[in-house]
Scaffold this motif. Structure first.
Motif, PDB file in Angstrom:
ATOM      1  N   VAL A  87       5.252   4.352  -8.433  1.00 21.35           N
ATOM      2  CA  VAL A  87       4.642   4.820  -7.197  1.00 21.35           C
ATOM      3  C   VAL A  87       3.311   5.484  -7.520  1.00 21.35           C
ATOM      4  O   VAL A  87       3.258   6.425  -8.319  1.00 21.35           O
ATOM      5  N   ASN A  88       2.244   4.993  -6.907  1.00 21.69           N
ATOM      6  CA  ASN A  88       0.936   5.618  -7.058  1.00 21.69           C
ATOM      7  C   ASN A  88       0.651   6.459  -5.827  1.00 21.69           C
ATOM      8  O   ASN A  88       0.576   5.941  -4.719  1.00 21.69           O
ATOM      9  N   THR A  89       0.490   7.763  -6.025  1.00 24.69           N
ATOM     10  CA  THR A  89       0.097   8.638  -4.917  1.00 24.69           C
ATOM     11  C   THR A  89      -1.236   9.315  -5.215  1.00 24.69           C
ATOM     12  O   THR A  89      -1.534  10.363  -4.675  1.00 24.69           O
ATOM     13  N   PRO A  96     -14.147   4.898   0.122  1.00 26.45           N
ATOM     14  CA  PRO A  96     -14.971   3.713  -0.083  1.00 26.45           C
ATOM     15  C   PRO A  96     -14.823   3.068  -1.470  1.00 26.45           C
ATOM     16  O   PRO A  96     -15.371   2.010  -1.718  1.00 26.45           O
ATOM     17  N   ASP A  97     -14.077   3.658  -2.370  1.00 23.47           N
ATOM     18  CA  ASP A  97     -13.926   3.125  -3.729  1.00 23.47           C
ATOM     19  C   ASP A  97     -12.729   2.165  -3.787  1.00 23.47           C
ATOM     20  O   ASP A  97     -11.782   2.367  -4.537  1.00 23.47           O
ATOM     21  N   VAL A  98     -12.787   1.093  -2.989  1.00 23.53           N
ATOM     22  CA  VAL A  98     -11.648   0.192  -2.848  1.00 23.53           C
ATOM     23  C   VAL A  98     -11.366  -0.620  -4.108  1.00 23.53           C
ATOM     24  O   VAL A  98     -10.279  -1.188  -4.241  1.00 23.53           O
ATOM     25  N   ASP A  99     -12.308  -0.685  -5.022  1.00 27.10           N
ATOM     26  CA  ASP A  99     -12.083  -1.409  -6.275  1.00 27.10           C
ATOM     27  C   ASP A  99     -11.702  -0.473  -7.413  1.00 27.10           C
ATOM     28  O   ASP A  99     -11.617  -0.899  -8.564  1.00 27.10           O
ATOM     29  N   GLY A 100     -11.455   0.802  -7.108  1.00 24.35           N
ATOM     30  CA  GLY A 100     -11.052   1.766  -8.127  1.00 24.35           C
ATOM     31  C   GLY A 100      -9.753   1.335  -8.796  1.00 24.35           C
ATOM     32  O   GLY A 100      -8.877   0.739  -8.169  1.00 24.35           O
ATOM     33  N   GLN A 101      -9.648   1.641 -10.098  1.00 19.53           N
ATOM     34  CA  GLN A 101      -8.480   1.233 -10.866  1.00 19.53           C
ATOM     35  C   GLN A 101      -7.855   2.424 -11.568  1.00 19.53           C
ATOM     36  O   GLN A 101      -8.561   3.263 -12.127  1.00 19.53           O
ATOM     37  N   HIS A 110       6.632  -6.202 -14.603  1.00 20.29           N
ATOM     38  CA  HIS A 110       7.419  -7.433 -14.664  1.00 20.29           C
ATOM     39  C   HIS A 110       8.163  -7.610 -13.348  1.00 20.29           C
ATOM     40  O   HIS A 110       8.106  -6.756 -12.467  1.00 20.29           O
ATOM     41  N   ASP A 111       8.871  -8.711 -13.218  1.00 22.93           N
ATOM     42  CA  ASP A 111       9.448  -9.083 -11.924  1.00 22.93           C
ATOM     43  C   ASP A 111      10.647  -8.254 -11.477  1.00 22.93           C
ATOM     44  O   ASP A 111      11.195  -8.497 -10.405  1.00 22.93           O
ATOM     45  N   ARG A 112      11.069  -7.274 -12.235  1.00 25.19           N
ATOM     46  CA  ARG A 112      12.174  -6.411 -11.805  1.00 25.19           C
ATOM     47  C   ARG A 112      11.666  -5.029 -11.358  1.00 25.19           C
ATOM     48  O   ARG A 112      12.452  -4.107 -11.194  1.00 25.19           O
ATOM     49  N   ILE A 113      10.368  -4.904 -11.177  1.00 24.96           N
ATOM     50  CA  ILE A 113       9.779  -3.616 -10.801  1.00 24.96           C
ATOM     51  C   ILE A 113       9.293  -3.659  -9.358  1.00 24.96           C
ATOM     52  O   ILE A 113       8.695  -4.634  -8.917  1.00 24.96           O
ATOM     53  N   LEU A 114       9.566  -2.579  -8.637  1.00 23.73           N
ATOM     54  CA  LEU A 114       8.994  -2.353  -7.317  1.00 23.73           C
ATOM     55  C   LEU A 114       7.757  -1.488  -7.523  1.00 23.73           C
ATOM     56  O   LEU A 114       7.840  -0.409  -8.121  1.00 23.73           O
ATOM     57  N   VAL A 115       6.609  -1.961  -7.067  1.00 22.54           N
ATOM     58  CA  VAL A 115       5.357  -1.223  -7.177  1.00 22.54           C
ATOM     59  C   VAL A 115       4.952  -0.772  -5.787  1.00 22.54           C
ATOM     60  O   VAL A 115       4.807  -1.591  -4.883  1.00 22.54           O
ATOM     61  N   ALA A 116       4.787   0.530  -5.620  1.00 17.21           N
ATOM     62  CA  ALA A 116       4.375   1.098  -4.334  1.00 17.21           C
ATOM     63  C   ALA A 116       3.066   1.848  -4.532  1.00 17.21           C
ATOM     64  O   ALA A 116       2.949   2.676  -5.435  1.00 17.21           O
ATOM     65  N   ASP A 117       2.087   1.529  -3.710  1.00 14.73           N
ATOM     66  CA  ASP A 117       0.796   2.197  -3.779  1.00 14.73           C
ATOM     67  C   ASP A 117       0.542   2.863  -2.433  1.00 14.73           C
ATOM     68  O   ASP A 117       0.511   2.192  -1.402  1.00 14.73           O
ATOM     69  N   PRO A 123      -5.112  -1.597   2.055  1.00 14.60           N
ATOM     70  CA  PRO A 123      -3.799  -1.707   1.427  1.00 14.60           C
ATOM     71  C   PRO A 123      -3.746  -2.651   0.233  1.00 14.60           C
ATOM     72  O   PRO A 123      -2.832  -2.565  -0.581  1.00 14.60           O
ATOM     73  N   ASP A 124      -4.708  -3.553   0.107  1.00 12.45           N
ATOM     74  CA  ASP A 124      -4.705  -4.521  -0.995  1.00 12.45           C
ATOM     75  C   ASP A 124      -5.453  -3.948  -2.197  1.00 12.45           C
ATOM     76  O   ASP A 124      -6.546  -4.387  -2.544  1.00 12.45           O
ATOM     77  N   THR A 125      -4.827  -2.960  -2.856  1.00 11.16           N
ATOM     78  CA  THR A 125      -5.463  -2.264  -3.977  1.00 11.16           C
ATOM     79  C   THR A 125      -5.400  -3.082  -5.261  1.00 11.16           C
ATOM     80  O   THR A 125      -4.678  -4.081  -5.353  1.00 11.16           O
ATOM     81  N   HIS A 126      -6.124  -2.626  -6.262  1.00 12.73           N
ATOM     82  CA  HIS A 126      -6.088  -3.274  -7.570  1.00 12.73           C
ATOM     83  C   HIS A 126      -4.670  -3.292  -8.120  1.00 12.73           C
ATOM     84  O   HIS A 126      -4.221  -4.305  -8.675  1.00 12.73           O
TER      85      HIS A 126
END
Length: 161
Positions: A87-89, A96-101, A110-117, A123-126
């Protein structure tokens, strides 16, 4: 309230049955974080400010049944390989820094992880764009915001949305 949105989705996600959560810089109130940790087996909290991260870990370990550890959020941070939810909070990726990483090693996704931003604008973050092709279940900030609004309407009015 980000945590309420994450946990409401995580409860129904089949990939997260044995949950280990890595939270990156939790910024919201400790009450909702404690409530969200009641369904977790264990988790780690990572924050740029060590004192805030350690204080939150102490609170969680006294108030929630899950075991929580503090892991410093340093450059090139590596996600725990046994993790189930990230979870990224942070505010990284917010307009305005929509390309921030985030300065974390995303090769561990990997495919067993839930990623929440938690970023809802845009909403379509890096992080989300990196997680999708790796097969991760993703939850963007706009979806979390909508889920939190539905929960609030239910609490306010008693009407399930």
């Amino acid at each position: 309230m980000v945590w309420t949105g994450v946990i409401s989705i995580a409860r129904s996600c089949p990939k997260t049955s044995n949950v280990l959560l890595t939270a990156l810089r939790p910024w919201n109130g400790p009450g909702s974080i404690v409530r969200s940790h009641t369904i977790l087996r264990s988790s780690s909290i990572s924050a740029r400010l060590a004192k805030r991260g350690r204080d939150l870990v102490t609170l969680l370990n006294t108030k929630a049944p899950a075991h929580v550890e503090y892991v410093p959020l340093t450059a090139g941070f590596k996600l725990p390989p046994e993790g189930d939810i990230v979870v990224n909070t942070t505010s990284i990726g917010l307009y305005p820094d929509v390309d921030g990483q985030l300065d974390i090693n995303l090769a561990m996704l990997h495919d067993r992880i839930l990623v929440a931003d938690g970023i809802h604008n845009t909403p379509d973050t890096h992080l989300i764009r990196t997680a999708r092709p790796k097969g991760c279940e993703v939850l963007d900030g706009l979806s979390m915001l909508v889920n939190v609004c539905a929960i609030c309407i239910d609490h306010w009015t008693g009407i399930a949305v």
